[in-house]
Design a protein around this motif. Structure first.
Motif, short mmCIF file in Angstrom:
data_model
loop_
_atom_site.label_atom_id
_atom_site.label_comp_id
_atom_site.label_asym_id
_atom_site.label_seq_id
_atom_site.Cartn_x
_atom_site.Cartn_y
_atom_site.Cartn_z
N VAL A 304 -49.27 8.93 -83.39
CA VAL A 304 -48.83 10.04 -84.24
C VAL A 304 -47.44 9.70 -84.75
O VAL A 304 -46.51 9.48 -83.96
CB VAL A 304 -48.77 11.37 -83.45
N THR A 305 -47.30 9.60 -86.07
CA THR A 305 -46.02 9.21 -86.64
C THR A 305 -45.92 9.73 -88.07
O THR A 305 -46.71 10.59 -88.49
CB THR A 305 -45.85 7.67 -86.54
N GLY A 306 -44.93 9.20 -88.83
CA GLY A 306 -44.78 9.57 -90.24
C GLY A 306 -44.58 8.31 -91.07
O GLY A 306 -44.40 7.22 -90.52
N ASP A 307 -44.59 8.48 -92.38
CA ASP A 307 -44.29 7.38 -93.32
C ASP A 307 -45.17 6.15 -93.12
O ASP A 307 -44.67 5.02 -92.98
CB ASP A 307 -42.81 6.96 -93.18
N VAL A 308 -46.46 6.36 -93.08
CA VAL A 308 -47.38 5.22 -92.93
C VAL A 308 -47.79 4.75 -94.33
O VAL A 308 -48.28 5.54 -95.13
CB VAL A 308 -48.64 5.65 -92.14
N ASP A 309 -47.58 3.47 -94.63
CA ASP A 309 -47.97 3.00 -95.96
C ASP A 309 -49.32 2.27 -95.89
O ASP A 309 -49.90 2.08 -94.80
CB ASP A 309 -46.86 2.16 -96.62
N TYR A 310 -49.78 1.85 -97.03
CA TYR A 310 -51.12 1.25 -97.16
C TYR A 310 -51.29 0.05 -96.24
O TYR A 310 -52.30 -0.09 -95.55
CB TYR A 310 -51.28 0.87 -98.64
N HIS A 311 -50.30 -0.84 -96.21
CA HIS A 311 -50.43 -2.06 -95.40
C HIS A 311 -50.37 -1.76 -93.90
O HIS A 311 -51.08 -2.39 -93.12
CB HIS A 311 -49.36 -3.09 -95.81
N ASP A 312 -49.54 -0.76 -93.51
CA ASP A 312 -49.53 -0.32 -92.10
C ASP A 312 -50.92 0.19 -91.72
O ASP A 312 -51.45 -0.11 -90.64
CB ASP A 312 -48.56 0.86 -91.88
N ALA A 313 -51.52 0.95 -92.64
CA ALA A 313 -52.83 1.56 -92.37
C ALA A 313 -53.90 0.48 -92.21
O ALA A 313 -54.70 0.53 -91.27
CB ALA A 313 -53.20 2.53 -93.49
N LEU A 314 -53.87 -0.52 -93.10
CA LEU A 314 -54.86 -1.61 -93.01
C LEU A 314 -54.70 -2.37 -91.70
O LEU A 314 -55.68 -2.69 -91.03
CB LEU A 314 -54.69 -2.58 -94.18
N ALA A 316 -53.43 -1.35 -88.88
CA ALA A 316 -53.86 -0.52 -87.74
C ALA A 316 -55.38 -0.50 -87.66
O ALA A 316 -55.96 -0.64 -86.58
CB ALA A 316 -53.30 0.89 -87.89
N GLN A 317 -56.01 -0.34 -88.81
CA GLN A 317 -57.47 -0.29 -88.88
C GLN A 317 -58.07 -1.57 -88.29
O GLN A 317 -59.02 -1.51 -87.52
CB GLN A 317 -57.87 -0.18 -90.34
N GLU A 318 -57.46 -2.70 -88.63
CA GLU A 318 -57.98 -3.97 -88.13
C GLU A 318 -57.85 -4.09 -86.62
O GLU A 318 -58.66 -4.72 -85.96
CB GLU A 318 -57.26 -5.13 -88.82
N ARG A 319 -56.78 -3.48 -86.07
CA ARG A 319 -56.56 -3.55 -84.62
C ARG A 319 -57.34 -2.47 -83.87
O ARG A 319 -57.26 -2.39 -82.66
CB ARG A 319 -55.08 -3.38 -84.30
N GLY A 320 -58.00 -1.59 -84.60
CA GLY A 320 -58.74 -0.50 -83.95
C GLY A 320 -57.82 0.61 -83.45
O GLY A 320 -58.19 1.38 -82.57
N LEU A 321 -56.63 0.70 -84.03
CA LEU A 321 -55.68 1.76 -83.64
C LEU A 321 -55.78 2.88 -84.68
O LEU A 321 -55.59 2.64 -85.87
CB LEU A 321 -54.24 1.20 -83.62
N ALA A 322 -56.08 4.08 -84.21
CA ALA A 322 -56.11 5.22 -85.14
C ALA A 322 -54.68 5.72 -85.36
O ALA A 322 -53.80 5.53 -84.50
CB ALA A 322 -56.97 6.33 -84.56
N ILE A 323 -54.44 6.32 -86.51
CA ILE A 323 -53.12 6.89 -86.81
C ILE A 323 -53.29 8.30 -87.35
O ILE A 323 -54.19 8.54 -88.16
CB ILE A 323 -52.35 6.04 -87.87
N VAL A 324 -52.43 9.19 -86.89
CA VAL A 324 -52.30 10.50 -87.54
C VAL A 324 -50.89 10.55 -88.11
O VAL A 324 -49.91 10.51 -87.36
CB VAL A 324 -52.53 11.66 -86.54
#
Ligand SMILES: [Zn+2]
Length: 366
Positions: A304-314, A316-324
């Motif tokens: 759970v955090t803030g200021d997630v950009d497109y590359h951070d999201a990709l 995380a997705q690759e590592r199997g880490l969900a983000i809110v």
């Protein structure tokens, strides 16, 4: 009370030495000896914050984000930021911030956020490389051991996990020969005296060392107390960038995201990951934590955090880490009333208000 005294209370919570080297936390504007008539706590110092301080008749602003970040090359009134700084200075409003030092301490931004989300079994998330500890050793007559121990521990030493007053002492013999001008606590002048003493040792976070030494020198009965400060390897485990904890039971990412939105009182959250996946192990990193997603240790289901950009999201997705992503303001605004509570506990009569910042982002869906 003075600006300095208000700052000192906040520095006991978040020692400046725990700020990252690139940070600009501290007193940005103001005269430390000025009398404080009222304090306004806020996330950032904006023109709106300044107006709120004026309305509240507060002449000190305490913020999380530093007012002055980049070096200033001119103080021009046609630049909106320097104009604001000049107006604050003209109005006699001092500005103090506790920033990355407040992110990493127990009771700081992430502790408040984790509490807000109802996480339990909290542990540190990422080590803070500059959060060092030292071992303080001194030699004290048995009669004064409890006084020295309590003074040093009350100043922030001797904390290991959920235990306070963690110290060790062992009996031994000290020797000394007082000179002509000396006024010894015991023993005779011009001869070598032996004194039964306790060797007392305790861990001290390096940010608390000056307070602990001041307490030691005040409580110690000797004219010239001997003490050692021994640097230690390894970082202070109580200091952490972010925290990890657990939900009472596994729930779907979708249900958790809805819970975060409600608990943080935000209009929306953005989610990375499969909404149907179960999550239980949660990491929190208030503010701009998107770039840290790549460093989150294994075993964490969702960040759970803030200021997630497109590359951070990709990534995380690759590592199997969900983000809110609940936004920068949504994840950090809870520290503001916590700062007010802390100051109120020390200065019950001081006028104090917390300013709720409007998120600069608006969501338009149709
Ligand atoms: Zn922030």
């Amino acid at each position: 009370m003075t600006v300095r005294e208000v700052c000192e209370v906040l520095e006991r919570l978040a020692p400046p030495s725990l700020a990252y080297s690139w940070d600009r936390a501290g007193l940005a504007i103001g005269e430390p000896s000025q009398e404080v008539k009222g304090v306004l706590a806020a996330l950032s110092v904006t023109r709106e914050t300044f107006a709120a301080a004026k309305r509240a008749k507060a002449n000190q602003i305490v913020s999380h984000h530093p007012l002055i970040w980049e070096p200033m090359r001119a103080l021009r009134t046609d630049d909106p930021h320097t104009a604001l700084c000049l107006e604050l200075a003209h109005a006699g409003v001092s500005c103090y911030s506790a920033h990355t030092n407040l992110d990493v301490v127990p009771g700081g931004v992430n502790a408040v956020l984790a509490e807000r989300l109802g996480l339990t079994a909290l542990k540190s998330l990422l080590d803070v490389p500059h959060a060092m500890q030292v071992k303080l050793v001194t030699f004290v007559p048995e009669s004064h051991l409890p006084a020295v121990r309590d003074a040093v521990c009350d100043a922030g030493a001797g904390i290991i996990g959920d235990y306070t007053h963690c110290t060790f002492s062992a009996a031994g013999t000290g020797t000394f020969l007082p000179g002509e001008k000396a006024s010894p606590f015991s023993g005779k002048k011009h001869q070598v005296n032996e004194e039964p003493e306790r060797r007392f040792e305790v861990l001290v976070p390096s940010g608390r060392l000056s307070d602990a030494l001041r307490a030691l020198l005040q409580a110690h009965p000797y004219e010239e107390p001997a003490y050692d400060v021994v640097p230690l390897q390894g970082v202070d485990p109580a200091v952490s960038l972010g925290l990890r904890g657990e939900l009472p039971k596994p729930i779907t990412l979708g249900a958790f995201a809805a819970q975060v939105r409600m608990n943080l009182d935000v209009s929306h959250v953005r989610v990375v990951g499969d909404l149907k996946h179960k999550v239980r192990h949660v990491a929190v990193l208030g503010g701009a934590g998107g770039s840290e997603a790549a460093h989150i240790p294994g075993g964490v289901d969702v960040l759970v955090t803030g200021d997630v950009d497109y590359h951070d999201a990709l990534a995380a997705q690759e590592r199997g880490l969900a983000i809110v992503d609940a936004g920068h303001v949504g994840t950090e605004k809870w520290i503001v009333p916590a700062l007010v509570r802390r100051l109120r506990g020390v200065f019950p009569k001081l006028r104090m208000v917390s300013h709720t910042e409007r998120d600069p982002f608006r969501i338009v869906v149709k």
